[in-house]
Design an enzyme around this catalytic site. Sequence first.
Site, PDB file in Angstrom:
ATOM      1  N   SER A 201      10.093   0.193  -7.120  1.00 28.88           N
ATOM      2  CA  SER A 201       9.296   1.340  -7.519  1.00 28.88           C
ATOM      3  C   SER A 201       9.860   2.632  -6.932  1.00 28.88           C
ATOM      4  O   SER A 201      10.988   2.993  -7.231  1.00 28.88           O
ATOM      5  CB  SER A 201       7.840   1.107  -7.137  1.00 28.88           C
ATOM      6  OG  SER A 201       6.984   1.850  -7.964  1.00 28.88           O
ATOM      7  N   ASP A 307       5.093  -3.715 -17.498  1.00 32.71           N
ATOM      8  CA  ASP A 307       4.803  -2.787 -16.402  1.00 32.71           C
ATOM      9  C   ASP A 307       4.167  -1.526 -16.981  1.00 32.71           C
ATOM     10  O   ASP A 307       4.836  -0.743 -17.673  1.00 32.71           O
ATOM     11  CB  ASP A 307       6.099  -2.449 -15.667  1.00 32.71           C
ATOM     12  CG  ASP A 307       5.868  -1.684 -14.369  1.00 32.71           C
ATOM     13  OD1 ASP A 307       4.787  -1.105 -14.206  1.00 32.71           O
ATOM     14  OD2 ASP A 307       6.793  -1.676 -13.529  1.00 32.71           O
ATOM     15  N   HIS A 338       3.925  -4.716 -12.773  1.00 29.37           N
ATOM     16  CA  HIS A 338       4.671  -4.044 -11.699  1.00 29.37           C
ATOM     17  C   HIS A 338       4.808  -5.001 -10.506  1.00 29.37           C
ATOM     18  O   HIS A 338       4.118  -4.859  -9.493  1.00 29.37           O
ATOM     19  CB  HIS A 338       3.912  -2.779 -11.311  1.00 29.37           C
ATOM     20  CG  HIS A 338       4.712  -1.757 -10.577  1.00 29.37           C
ATOM     21  ND1 HIS A 338       5.802  -1.130 -11.117  1.00 29.37           N
ATOM     22  CD2 HIS A 338       4.573  -1.233  -9.323  1.00 29.37           C
ATOM     23  CE1 HIS A 338       6.287  -0.257 -10.252  1.00 29.37           C
ATOM     24  NE2 HIS A 338       5.560  -0.312  -9.153  1.00 29.37           N
TER      25      HIS A 338
END
Length: 670
Positions: A201, A307, A338
């Site tokens: 991320s 995601d 995610h």
Amino acid sequence: MRTPARYMRLITWRSLATAATAALMATLLTPAVAHSAPRESTPVYSYDNAVRESVWVDTGLDGDGDGRTDRVAVDIVRPSEPAQQGRKVPVIMDASPYYSCCGRGNESQRKTYDADGDVVQMPLYYDNYFVPRGYAFVAVDLAGTNRSDGCVDVGGRSDVQSAKAVVDWLNGRGKGYTSRTGDTKAKAGWTNGRTGMIGKSYDGTVANGVAATGVEGLETIVPIAAISSWYDYYFAKGAPLYDSGPEWLSDYVESPDARARCAAVQQKIVEGAPRTGDWTRFWTERDYVKDVRKVDASVFVIHGMQDLNVRPKHFGQWWDGLAKNGVDRKIWLSQTGHVDPFDFRRAAWADTLHRWFDHELLGYDNGIDDEPMADIERAPDQWATSAVWPPRGTDTVKLRPGKGEQPGVGTLGPRPGSGTETFTDDPGQDETDWAAEIDRSTSAKAGFTTRPLTRDVRLSGSSKVTVTATPTTTSAHLSAVLVDLGPDAIRDYSAAGEGITTLTERTCWGPSTTGDSSCFRETAARTTDVEYTVFSRGWADLGNHSSATKGEPLTPGKAYTITLDLHASDHVVPKGHRLALIVAGTDQGLIDPPSTTPTLTLDLSRTSAAVPLVGGAAAFARATSGSSYITPDAILDGVGEPPATHRVPGDVPTVVLGDVPGDVLGGGDR
């Protein structure tokens, strides 16, 4: 596929690695025997006796305006034996804003320190697993976070320079100090400078940004669910994806003292990122795709195709740019949201990552570069490979919507349609509502389906949907989704955990110390049975019809044409299923509604979907040559509503088997 300069460097490195290994083996082994070059690093060094130290690296910037250049904290764990023997080691680095505020990984681990300020616990398993194998692990606090100076600027120069400066220092080009304010310099004489960056991320986003500078010494990056352009994190062609901007995120991750001194930076973020959705210089600075030509490091991309935090458009446009520039690359695509691969395919991931770093940082000829480029999750825990991605023979096919027997229930095929369809934006509905009633006439969407397929059809890559629509009001947001209509068992990406459930059992990935365990909770796929699967999405503000960078008010009654960029995916629509295109307004939970409530009329003759089909138009024609479809009067079951939009690119909550999801704090939305 390797670029010539990088190829020559690798050959040189392999030669050096082979020569050094041969010399070492000759001195350690008696009697002398011939040995082949190593193919795998092994855990021969003591993790318990590893060197743990902290260095503050000068970024050369003064983001907080205090009159001195900012220093970022660099915590290091490295094996002690190589330095004692006069040998240097490569570096695995994770630069993050989350080490103090929020935690890393499925169990939200934070850094901890001893009384001397040296790191005791490094989050995640990278140090436990790789330090005994001859790597140093380096964890960098981005400027403005934890023990670093400066301010968070959400993907801008400060964030990227925080990590780039460390790569420079590791290669003897930067300044490092033994304390945050002192003058005693620290050298990185223990490393050969060969660095690989990794992270999920925000962390992987920083890796993308540093690679896009072309910094020397960065040999590879492993971006997991990473952003490639920050504009696309907050907007989709003018349509806002969140009810707040990057200033919220910077305030969220900054340390308390940085928050107190960084008001001016916060104000610049607010001014640079207006909620209009217009592209500004702020976004240009945070667009790494524009600089993809500078990337010299190899890239191993991992992304969840469901995601809805860092949406798959990010890996799609990044991957396309890497391919265009001949960058060495590899990709894993999962059915999850995610989620880190350590939590959806743990054993295979640890082995693959190990071999990747051995190849890219140690120069070992272990064959990983000759293996299939792509691993794709076809069903929960069932994986397929592709020699290249997208596969050879993939071609863009234009599919067109046509009118059916009911309003808003039409056909999808290669022939141009005619006539119009009308829908009214309903901000209370989302893609699950539209797909569930794909075969029913409803006011909030227009749906178009193929005949039941007589063969599997595989879509691989990024799609685009061009829409010509006439609004009744001065503003309108559009959504387009591709749907696989048919029964399946998939990962439940809409549930807490986004496709995984965390178990109570633990497995260990390297040695542990009293303060740093290598043992983590196991996970299992969280699945659900569905009758349809939304597998690609895209959104836009119709006011951006003439410019992707600036919107304008609409004239009611006037037709506008705009192209929506759908997220990259790799999905097989099986034989017997149907492929559907849905066009609608606000996708609740995934984009914000416009200022008005428009009714939109689609011109079907000027509306189409350009989709990447393996086998091209011929494959589609063969798969749709069966009998026509009789519309059932049924409502289809799918996943739950899309989870509330995230505002923080990071980890999903830990959901332990048996817990009530609403009671679990876990890792939040980072």
